[in-house]
Design a protein around this motif. Sequence first.
Motif, PDB file in Angstrom:
ATOM      1  N   GLU A   1      71.196 -27.304 -40.203  1.00 23.80           N
ATOM      2  CA  GLU A   1      70.893 -28.427 -39.322  1.00 23.80           C
ATOM      3  C   GLU A   1      71.751 -28.418 -38.060  1.00 23.80           C
ATOM      4  O   GLU A   1      71.523 -29.196 -37.139  1.00 23.80           O
ATOM      5  N   ALA A   2      72.732 -27.534 -38.002  1.00 27.20           N
ATOM      6  CA  ALA A   2      73.647 -27.499 -36.858  1.00 27.20           C
ATOM      7  C   ALA A   2      72.933 -27.005 -35.602  1.00 27.20           C
ATOM      8  O   ALA A   2      72.020 -26.191 -35.662  1.00 27.20           O
ATOM      9  N   SER A   3      73.361 -27.534 -34.452  1.00 29.15           N
ATOM     10  CA  SER A   3      72.839 -27.073 -33.160  1.00 29.15           C
ATOM     11  C   SER A   3      74.018 -26.762 -32.248  1.00 29.15           C
ATOM     12  O   SER A   3      75.118 -27.293 -32.419  1.00 29.15           O
ATOM     13  N   LEU A   4      73.789 -25.921 -31.274  1.00 26.49           N
ATOM     14  CA  LEU A   4      74.859 -25.472 -30.390  1.00 26.49           C
ATOM     15  C   LEU A   4      75.376 -26.614 -29.530  1.00 26.49           C
ATOM     16  O   LEU A   4      74.611 -27.343 -28.900  1.00 26.49           O
ATOM     17  N   ASN A   5      76.697 -26.767 -29.500  1.00 31.15           N
ATOM     18  CA  ASN A   5      77.357 -27.744 -28.646  1.00 31.15           C
ATOM     19  C   ASN A   5      77.973 -26.994 -27.465  1.00 31.15           C
ATOM     20  O   ASN A   5      78.976 -26.289 -27.618  1.00 31.15           O
ATOM     21  N   LEU A   6      77.362 -27.136 -26.298  1.00 29.85           N
ATOM     22  CA  LEU A   6      77.793 -26.380 -25.122  1.00 29.85           C
ATOM     23  C   LEU A   6      79.080 -26.926 -24.503  1.00 29.85           C
ATOM     24  O   LEU A   6      79.637 -26.326 -23.586  1.00 29.85           O
ATOM     25  N   ASP A   7      79.548 -28.066 -24.999  1.00 28.90           N
ATOM     26  CA  ASP A   7      80.793 -28.632 -24.491  1.00 28.90           C
ATOM     27  C   ASP A   7      82.011 -28.127 -25.266  1.00 28.90           C
ATOM     28  O   ASP A   7      83.150 -28.444 -24.916  1.00 28.90           O
ATOM     29  N   CYS A   8      81.775 -27.371 -26.324  1.00 35.01           N
ATOM     30  CA  CYS A   8      82.867 -26.871 -27.154  1.00 35.01           C
ATOM     31  C   CYS A   8      83.043 -25.362 -26.962  1.00 35.01           C
ATOM     32  O   CYS A   8      82.155 -24.679 -26.461  1.00 35.01           O
ATOM     33  N   ALA A   9      84.191 -24.886 -27.396  1.00 32.45           N
ATOM     34  CA  ALA A   9      84.449 -23.446 -27.335  1.00 32.45           C
ATOM     35  C   ALA A   9      83.512 -22.701 -28.284  1.00 32.45           C
ATOM     36  O   ALA A   9      82.986 -23.274 -29.239  1.00 32.45           O
ATOM     37  N   LEU A  10      83.315 -21.424 -27.992  1.00 29.40           N
ATOM     38  CA  LEU A  10      82.456 -20.582 -28.805  1.00 29.40           C
ATOM     39  C   LEU A  10      83.297 -19.551 -29.535  1.00 29.40           C
ATOM     40  O   LEU A  10      84.348 -19.129 -29.046  1.00 29.40           O
ATOM     41  N   VAL A  11      82.839 -19.140 -30.720  1.00 25.20           N
ATOM     42  CA  VAL A  11      83.556 -18.141 -31.499  1.00 25.20           C
ATOM     43  C   VAL A  11      82.564 -17.141 -32.067  1.00 25.20           C
ATOM     44  O   VAL A  11      81.490 -17.510 -32.534  1.00 25.20           O
ATOM     45  N   VAL A  12      82.916 -15.870 -32.012  1.00 26.73           N
ATOM     46  CA  VAL A  12      82.065 -14.805 -32.553  1.00 26.73           C
ATOM     47  C   VAL A  12      82.270 -14.728 -34.063  1.00 26.73           C
ATOM     48  O   VAL A  12      83.370 -14.952 -34.570  1.00 26.73           O
ATOM     49  N   HIS A  13      81.209 -14.418 -34.786  1.00 26.85           N
ATOM     50  CA  HIS A  13      81.317 -14.293 -36.241  1.00 26.85           C
ATOM     51  C   HIS A  13      82.317 -13.191 -36.604  1.00 26.85           C
ATOM     52  O   HIS A  13      82.319 -12.111 -36.026  1.00 26.85           O
ATOM     53  N   ARG A  14      83.136 -13.478 -37.607  1.00 24.93           N
ATOM     54  CA  ARG A  14      84.225 -12.573 -38.013  1.00 24.93           C
ATOM     55  C   ARG A  14      83.714 -11.179 -38.375  1.00 24.93           C
ATOM     56  O   ARG A  14      84.369 -10.169 -38.103  1.00 24.93           O
ATOM     57  N   GLY A  15      82.530 -11.104 -38.957  1.00 21.88           N
ATOM     58  CA  GLY A  15      82.009  -9.810 -39.384  1.00 21.88           C
ATOM     59  C   GLY A  15      81.668  -8.872 -38.240  1.00 21.88           C
ATOM     60  O   GLY A  15      81.473  -7.664 -38.460  1.00 21.88           O
ATOM     61  N   LEU A  16      81.617  -9.391 -37.015  1.00 20.29           N
ATOM     62  CA  LEU A  16      81.277  -8.567 -35.853  1.00 20.29           C
ATOM     63  C   LEU A  16      82.499  -8.097 -35.062  1.00 20.29           C
ATOM     64  O   LEU A  16      82.361  -7.311 -34.122  1.00 20.29           O
ATOM     65  N   TYR A  17      83.671  -8.571 -35.448  1.00 17.87           N
ATOM     66  CA  TYR A  17      84.864  -8.278 -34.645  1.00 17.87           C
ATOM     67  C   TYR A  17      85.052  -6.791 -34.384  1.00 17.87           C
ATOM     68  O   TYR A  17      85.235  -6.356 -33.242  1.00 17.87           O
ATOM     69  N   LYS A  18      85.038  -5.993 -35.439  1.00 16.69           N
ATOM     70  CA  LYS A  18      85.385  -4.581 -35.269  1.00 16.69           C
ATOM     71  C   LYS A  18      84.325  -3.819 -34.483  1.00 16.69           C
ATOM     72  O   LYS A  18      84.672  -2.971 -33.633  1.00 16.69           O
ATOM     73  N   SER A  19      83.049  -4.102 -34.717  1.00 12.24           N
ATOM     74  CA  SER A  19      82.009  -3.371 -33.991  1.00 12.24           C
ATOM     75  C   SER A  19      81.966  -3.774 -32.514  1.00 12.24           C
ATOM     76  O   SER A  19      81.501  -3.006 -31.676  1.00 12.24           O
ATOM     77  N   LEU A  20      82.471  -4.967 -32.204  1.00 16.84           N
ATOM     78  CA  LEU A  20      82.533  -5.421 -30.808  1.00 16.84           C
ATOM     79  C   LEU A  20      83.915  -5.207 -30.192  1.00 16.84           C
ATOM     80  O   LEU A  20      84.167  -5.636 -29.076  1.00 16.84           O
ATOM     81  N   GLN A  21      84.808  -4.615 -30.986  1.00 17.35           N
ATOM     82  CA  GLN A  21      86.179  -4.324 -30.539  1.00 17.35           C
ATOM     83  C   GLN A  21      86.901  -5.596 -30.107  1.00 17.35           C
ATOM     84  O   GLN A  21      87.565  -5.645 -29.064  1.00 17.35           O
ATOM     85  N   LEU A  22      86.790  -6.616 -30.939  1.00 20.74           N
ATOM     86  CA  LEU A  22      87.484  -7.884 -30.700  1.00 20.74           C
ATOM     87  C   LEU A  22      88.605  -7.979 -31.725  1.00 20.74           C
ATOM     88  O   LEU A  22      88.357  -8.023 -32.918  1.00 20.74           O
ATOM     89  N   PHE A  23      89.809  -7.995 -31.267  1.00 18.81           N
ATOM     90  CA  PHE A  23      90.945  -7.955 -32.195  1.00 18.81           C
ATOM     91  C   PHE A  23      91.889  -9.118 -31.955  1.00 18.81           C
ATOM     92  O   PHE A  23      91.884  -9.731 -30.903  1.00 18.81           O
TER      93      PHE A  23
END
Length: 480
Positions: A458-480
Amino acid sequence: MTRDKSSYFKEISGWKLDAKLEDNDRYFYLAPDVESLLRGERAYVIGRKGTGKTAIASFIKKKKDYCHFAISLTLKNFPFNQLYAFSDNRYTSPNEYITIWKYIVYVNLLYLMVDNEGVDAGLRAAVKKVMPCDPKAALSRKLNVWTSAAFNIGFSELSAGLDLSRTSESVDLNWVERTQVLEQVIFEKIDTSSYFILFDELDEDYKYQSIFGENKQYLDLISGLFKAVQDIKSISIERGVNVNPVIFLRDDIYDLIQDPDKTKWGDLAVDLKWNKSEMQSLIAHRLARAAGANAKKVFFGETWHEFFARESIKVGLGREKEISIYDWITKNTLLRPRDYIKYLQLCAKKAYEANYRLVRASTLTMQDITYSSYLRGELVDEIHSILPDIVNIFDLISKLGKAHFSVDDFSSAYQKAYESGEVKNKNPRYVLNILFFFSVIGNHFSDNKIVFRYMNREASLNLDCALVVHRGLYKSLQLF
């Protein structure tokens, strides 16, 4: 355990992500929702890719029982324009496709009844005589035959002994009239065995449509299928028989359907959302089967630690927090069985190759990059028909270089990518909504609360808040 541990790890490393290739007799987990389907209490299975829809359909189709008969109808590579042509002009939108779906169900029921020695012998003989198609032939090919004027379905033989009008062989019935007659014939002649007609891979004509736009004709067609199934289930209950058409549909398509009767569909729906307890039961079941156990009831903690060490993994910016191996895996998933199976498959492969007795914390972290690449590929496959530039959008997130960012950060980088021709859609907020919808990103609130849609549909995107990438994508996106 009687065999050496390496043979179990070898078995787990060979687990299949494609349910059609899996050993269902050995590994399928009979959850309560599946049992309700087998009892005929549910008829719609709604869930995201990877949540188990195809595994359930495969299990029902392959189930062996003297009074269980099932056929699977896939619409993959189906020419939907062929179906759109069969609207019943007696009804207005979106009800004009109910009749063709009922006709498809009833003709397939005849095929199943032929295989059942408990059905009236005269009817079975008549069906064998008049049905021209191989029941395993493609649905598009069969539909052309069933709806043709030349299809002499032999109503006078099928309806022998029934007081039905217009059943003479000399009368040319169209497919709408055939539906009405078949309904009467089937529900007079059918026995109390369980019959399942399974509709899977219904998203073929949806794949080029936006989840925030509407393909009305397609949605009307799918809505008509839901109404047809609802109607057939109602007749079955009234007659005391077990005719069970079952629909397997992606949740994003289901959410788009708007119909005044939709709230009633919930009575027949299974929503494939896995909580912690259910997921642990499924994993314990699979691990036990890999070890050769056949007990109906297994316990997660005991089974899990036969394979995984009782170790913790340090997390957080300062690595000051510790979480269990299971919780580490969970943080990297979208709470889908397919994700856990993939992670366990990778860990088991490493353990087998290195001749480990247990999967240790270090084994997991070594598989992070491979698993992350898998998850990224899964999401690309799921999103690319809606966002053809999804690969470039992932590259854009990678160039941002951080897992947490603001809407303005993304919009600024996206605008540059649009101007350089790397992405085609000019609206970055539309793109962010798509990414949120598929849980590539979530919201990170000021109280450190993180919300992803896979955790709350039921959640919807709140554009007034910070965004976070899903943890499972960190390594393939080189986010450390």
